[in-house]
Design an enzyme around this catalytic site. Sequence first.
Site, PDB file in Angstrom:
ATOM      1  N   ASP A  30       0.825  -1.203   0.000  1.00 35.85           N
ATOM      2  CA  ASP A  30       0.000   0.000   0.000  1.00 35.85           C
ATOM      3  C   ASP A  30       0.867   1.264   0.000  1.00 35.85           C
ATOM      4  O   ASP A  30       1.974   1.270   0.545  1.00 35.85           O
ATOM      5  CB  ASP A  30      -0.891   0.039   1.249  1.00 35.85           C
ATOM      6  CG  ASP A  30      -2.143  -0.813   1.081  1.00 35.85           C
ATOM      7  OD1 ASP A  30      -2.226  -1.573   0.100  1.00 35.85           O
ATOM      8  OD2 ASP A  30      -3.037  -0.710   1.935  1.00 35.85           O
ATOM      9  N   HIS A  52       3.323  -2.921   4.324  1.00 39.68           N
ATOM     10  CA  HIS A  52       3.663  -1.510   4.096  1.00 39.68           C
ATOM     11  C   HIS A  52       5.188  -1.400   4.018  1.00 39.68           C
ATOM     12  O   HIS A  52       5.862  -1.642   5.019  1.00 39.68           O
ATOM     13  CB  HIS A  52       3.147  -0.634   5.242  1.00 39.68           C
ATOM     14  CG  HIS A  52       1.660  -0.444   5.233  1.00 39.68           C
ATOM     15  ND1 HIS A  52       0.795  -1.302   5.855  1.00 39.68           N
ATOM     16  CD2 HIS A  52       0.892   0.509   4.646  1.00 39.68           C
ATOM     17  CE1 HIS A  52      -0.456  -0.872   5.669  1.00 39.68           C
ATOM     18  NE2 HIS A  52      -0.423   0.221   4.935  1.00 39.68           N
TER      19      HIS A  52
HETATM   20 ZN   LIG Z   1      -2.573   3.381   2.845  1.00 43.28          ZN
END
Ligand SMILES: [Zn+2]
Length: 228
Positions: free
Chosen positions: A48, A190
């Site tokens: 992301d 992430h």
């Molecule tokens: Zn995000």
Amino acid sequence: MAAAVGLAVVAGAALGLYQLSRARCFALGLAPICRVATSRPEVALTFDDGPTADGLAAILPELERRQAHATFFLIGADVAKHPAMVATLLAAGQEVGDHSFSHVRMVGRSARFYDQEIERTQAALKAAGAEARFFRPPYGKKLMGLPLAVKRHGLAMIIWDVEDPATTDPRAFADEIVRQAHPGAIILVHAMYPTNRTARAALPMILDGLTAKGLRIVTVGDLIADAR
Ligand SMILES: [Zn+2]
């Protein structure tokens, strides 16, 4: 008495909605995809945010070394600033998805706001030569309004069922993801920002661990297509 009961009902309903908004795999008005029902030994790996130059430098060589393909949910505002990075991802055979334009919490906004978040991101991706079929809400926030907008734009909402563990030890981080991974899992990592140093350090171990577990690393699109 009646007022107190009424208040309790309203409070209960509000609490219920709050809990639903936090439930990872629920959205009113459409069924988000959090995993894919399949017996094929495949998982979708998703990243992301961004794109950022150092994020791609940390992630892409590791994927390419193992011929693995992942899905990158990109922020529209960053796509507009860095269209060449989108081209780099596509040239490497990676998939891109829509992660909203401004990356604000998608709760309590107007239908028009949700539409614009999607439309501006789609336009930025298109200008960069990409097309996204999948949308992932920032922070996983998606209770009402947003799911309908996602549906209006013909996108599928992709959530996840395995996510970055809360540890700063790369080995433990990787081991936990590999432990939870299963055929059809959608894994969220992430790694796009320098603060994601644990995930970046863990990435080679995650990729090798998944492979050692017999799981092939594919994009969300391929995971869904292969399950059909
Ligand atoms: Zn995000």
